[in-house]
Enzyme design. Structure first.
Site, PDB file in Angstrom:
ATOM      1  N   TYR A  53      -2.067  -1.732  10.477  1.00 13.91           N
ATOM      2  CA  TYR A  53      -2.054  -1.818   9.001  1.00 13.91           C
ATOM      3  C   TYR A  53      -0.726  -1.295   8.461  1.00 13.91           C
ATOM      4  O   TYR A  53      -0.100  -1.924   7.591  1.00 13.91           O
ATOM      5  CB  TYR A  53      -3.233  -1.008   8.460  1.00 13.91           C
ATOM      6  CG  TYR A  53      -3.447  -1.089   6.963  1.00 13.91           C
ATOM      7  CD1 TYR A  53      -4.194  -2.125   6.413  1.00 13.91           C
ATOM      8  CD2 TYR A  53      -2.923  -0.121   6.108  1.00 13.91           C
ATOM      9  CE1 TYR A  53      -4.418  -2.198   5.041  1.00 13.91           C
ATOM     10  CE2 TYR A  53      -3.135  -0.183   4.736  1.00 13.91           C
ATOM     11  CZ  TYR A  53      -3.886  -1.223   4.206  1.00 13.91           C
ATOM     12  OH  TYR A  53      -4.093  -1.291   2.850  1.00 13.91           O
ATOM     13  N   SER A 112       0.870  -1.185   0.000  1.00 15.70           N
ATOM     14  CA  SER A 112       0.000   0.000   0.000  1.00 15.70           C
ATOM     15  C   SER A 112       0.899   1.225   0.000  1.00 15.70           C
ATOM     16  O   SER A 112       2.086   1.124   0.358  1.00 15.70           O
ATOM     17  CB  SER A 112      -0.842  -0.016   1.283  1.00 15.70           C
ATOM     18  OG  SER A 112      -1.455   1.230   1.508  1.00 15.70           O
TER      19      SER A 112
END
Ligand code: NAD
Length: 257
Positions: A152, A139
């Site tokens: 995350y 990401s």
């Protein structure tokens, strides 16, 4: 791009980015294993539809990617793979001091440790065949941070580090390992948030997308699942034979800021 004769596993691929990647791989002629943990009639129907639409073998294999043994068993049940795409991921948002410990463990397990287990299980077969592609879906949050997403972001930074290490351990063996770092991608999950955001901010669709949702994405446009799938295809092509141990951002300029 011809991936005929190659087998791909895409984890977390009954929706969103994973499904987009599986579709592009099937279009390119690869036999594909799609995965989630739900094992529903819809999951099996999806595999049948992809298979019919693209004239390749598509199997649905259920496996809970939060469990290391299930990750390894997925690769075994698939009969190994030439292309491994580690895509399964979840999110939870909370300040670090309030972050539930069980959520932290779950996010680390699904978003990071699963890639370690599937990679370990897939590598011996790739080495034996002298060819392999491992693509980890990280990401923009594998390269930068935002508040309230500690697990995350820690997991996605970990995925980038794991990709580099595997690249070094496989260099010169016909195997590459890289991480793709998407910015905001328009998936059904994101699409579903748009009406609520429009209501909360009193804005029309285009304005809420541009001014609120894509505030950190300089292009002010979502990336698409087809673009992420296309990036995977590039990494599977001979043009990318020497591309290993790196990250490819598909983020409309987010990480250039
Ligand atoms: P999504 O929720 O549509 O897809 C997540 C997939 O993971 C689903 O197929 C789900 O079934 C699967 N999954 C979740 N838990 C699982 C488990 N325990 N076992 C097996 N499968 C499981 O989300 P998405 O947006 O398509 O995200 C896919 C990946 O892309 C994730 O790793 C996410 O972090 C990453 N990503 C997404 C965006 C975005 O804007 N959508 C941006 C950057 C990175």
């Amino acid at each position: 791009m011809d991936l005929k004769g190659r087998t791909a596993i895409v984890t977390g691929s009954n929706s969103g980015i994973g499904l987009g990647i599986a579709t592009e791989l099937a279009k390119a002629g690869a036999d594909v294993v799609i995965n989630s943990f739900t094992d529903s009639a819809e999951d099996h129907a999806l595999a049948a539809r992809l298979s019919r639409d693209h004239g390749v073998t598509v199997r649905y294999l259920s496996a809970d990617m939060s469990r290391g043994d299930a990750c390894r068993a997925l690769v075994e049940r698939a009969g190994g793979c030439d292309i491994l795409v580690n895509n399964a991921g979840i999110q939870h948002v909370a300040p670090v001091e309030d972050f539930p410990a069980d959520k932290w463990d779950q996010i680390l397990a699904i978003n990071l440790s699963s890639a370690f287990h599937t990679t370990a299980a897939a590598l011996p077969g790739m080495r034996a065949r002298g060819w392999g592609r491992i693509v980890n879906i990280a990401s923009a949050h594998g390269l930068t941070a935002s508040p309230f997403k500690s697990a995350y972001i820690a997991a996605k930074h970990g995925v980038v580090g794991l990709s580099k290490t595997v690249a070094l351990e496989t260099a010169g063996q016909g195997i590459t390992c890289n991480a793709i770092c998407p910015g905001y991608v328009l998936t059904p999950l994101v699409e579903a948030q748009i009406p609520d955001q429009m209501k909360v901010h009193g804005m029309d669709r285009d304005t809420v997308i541009r001014e609120v949702m894509l505030q950190r994405q300089p292009s002010r446009q979502f990336a698409t699942v087809e673009q992420i799938g296309g990036t995977v295809l590039y990494l599977c092509s001979p043009h990318a034979d020497q591309v290993t141990g790196t990250t490819i951002s598909v983020d409309g300029g987010w990480t250039a800021l």
